[in-house]
Design an enzyme around this catalytic site. Structure first.
Site, PDB file in Angstrom:
ATOM      1  N   ASP A 126       0.852  -1.184   0.000  1.00  0.00           N
ATOM      2  CA  ASP A 126       0.000   0.000   0.000  1.00  0.00           C
ATOM      3  C   ASP A 126       0.889   1.235   0.000  1.00  0.00           C
ATOM      4  O   ASP A 126       2.078   1.145   0.329  1.00  0.00           O
ATOM      5  CB  ASP A 126      -0.928   0.008   1.215  1.00  0.00           C
ATOM      6  CG  ASP A 126      -2.234   0.755   0.972  1.00  0.00           C
ATOM      7  OD1 ASP A 126      -2.368   1.419  -0.071  1.00  0.00           O
ATOM      8  OD2 ASP A 126      -3.127   0.673   1.833  1.00  0.00           O
ATOM      9  N   ASP A 127       0.304   2.362  -0.356  1.00  0.00           N
ATOM     10  CA  ASP A 127       1.078   3.600  -0.370  1.00  0.00           C
ATOM     11  C   ASP A 127       1.350   4.111   1.032  1.00  0.00           C
ATOM     12  O   ASP A 127       2.426   4.640   1.310  1.00  0.00           O
ATOM     13  CB  ASP A 127       0.380   4.677  -1.215  1.00  0.00           C
ATOM     14  CG  ASP A 127      -1.050   4.978  -0.786  1.00  0.00           C
ATOM     15  OD1 ASP A 127      -1.591   4.294   0.104  1.00  0.00           O
ATOM     16  OD2 ASP A 127      -1.646   5.907  -1.375  1.00  0.00           O
ATOM     17  N   ASP A 149      -2.021   4.812   7.755  1.00  0.00           N
ATOM     18  CA  ASP A 149      -2.386   6.027   8.483  1.00  0.00           C
ATOM     19  C   ASP A 149      -2.961   5.642   9.835  1.00  0.00           C
ATOM     20  O   ASP A 149      -2.233   5.454  10.804  1.00  0.00           O
ATOM     21  CB  ASP A 149      -3.367   6.838   7.638  1.00  0.00           C
ATOM     22  CG  ASP A 149      -3.654   8.220   8.196  1.00  0.00           C
ATOM     23  OD1 ASP A 149      -3.532   8.419   9.423  1.00  0.00           O
ATOM     24  OD2 ASP A 149      -4.020   9.115   7.423  1.00  0.00           O
TER      25      ASP A 149
END
Length: 166
Positions: A98-99, A102
């Site tokens: 994933d980028d 969070d």
């Protein structure tokens, strides 16, 4: 006096993102050179998964669609596209890419669906950091990351002038 509660912005260029993805690929290659495949967590994980697949010469790519963001904020997590369980199994030997991690909600969902996968992200914030196995860059929780596919080039005011004066 400047308002320290103003959200921070981290603008990531295409060049920087590509370099960070290659740095992640180096770390992953040092761990193992026989990954079975990559699971791209869509949509944010598609581009880093493609870069990492190229760098590690991985041809097998699966996707899982998890939606938890709109363009400005988080919302309730939804799995909108599952994985091929016959192909991936419990994720052992697979990379989930994933980028960003969070809040950690997407990472928790991946851990539940694929408990044995190696979860790697390009960027990690403190709330999600403990949930990923590998990442490249730490970013403070109060920073909004603007990825290159989310922005358009335009003039901007200096950082100091955008803060509220007390």
């Amino acid at each position: 006096m400047a308002d320290s509660s103003a959200p921070k912005r981290f603008l990531v260029s295409w060049d920087q993102f590509h370099r960070d993805c290659k740095a992640l690929a180096w770390r992953l290659l040092e761990m193992r050179d026989d990954w079975k495949g990559i699971i791209a967590i869509t949509r944010g994980g598609l581009i880093p998964a493609g870069i990492i697949a190229r760098e590690l010469e991985i041809k097998m790519i699966e996707t899982i669609g998890i939606s938890s963001y709109d363009d400005k904020s988080q919302r309730e997590l939804k799995v909108i596209k599952g994985i091929n369980e016959q192909l991936v199994g419990n994720g052992e030997g697979w990379l989930a890419i994933d980028d960003l991690v969070d809040s950690g909600n997407t990472a928790k969902a991946i851990r539940k669906i694929l408990p044995k996968t190696h979860l790697a992200t390009v960027y990690a914030k403190p709330s999600g950091e403990p949930l990923v196995d590998t990442y490249v860059t730490w970013v403070s929780q109060d920073t909004w990351i603007y990825f290159p596919w989310d922005v358009d080039i335009q003039p901007m005011e200096p950082i100091a002038s955008t803060r509220k004066q007390v």
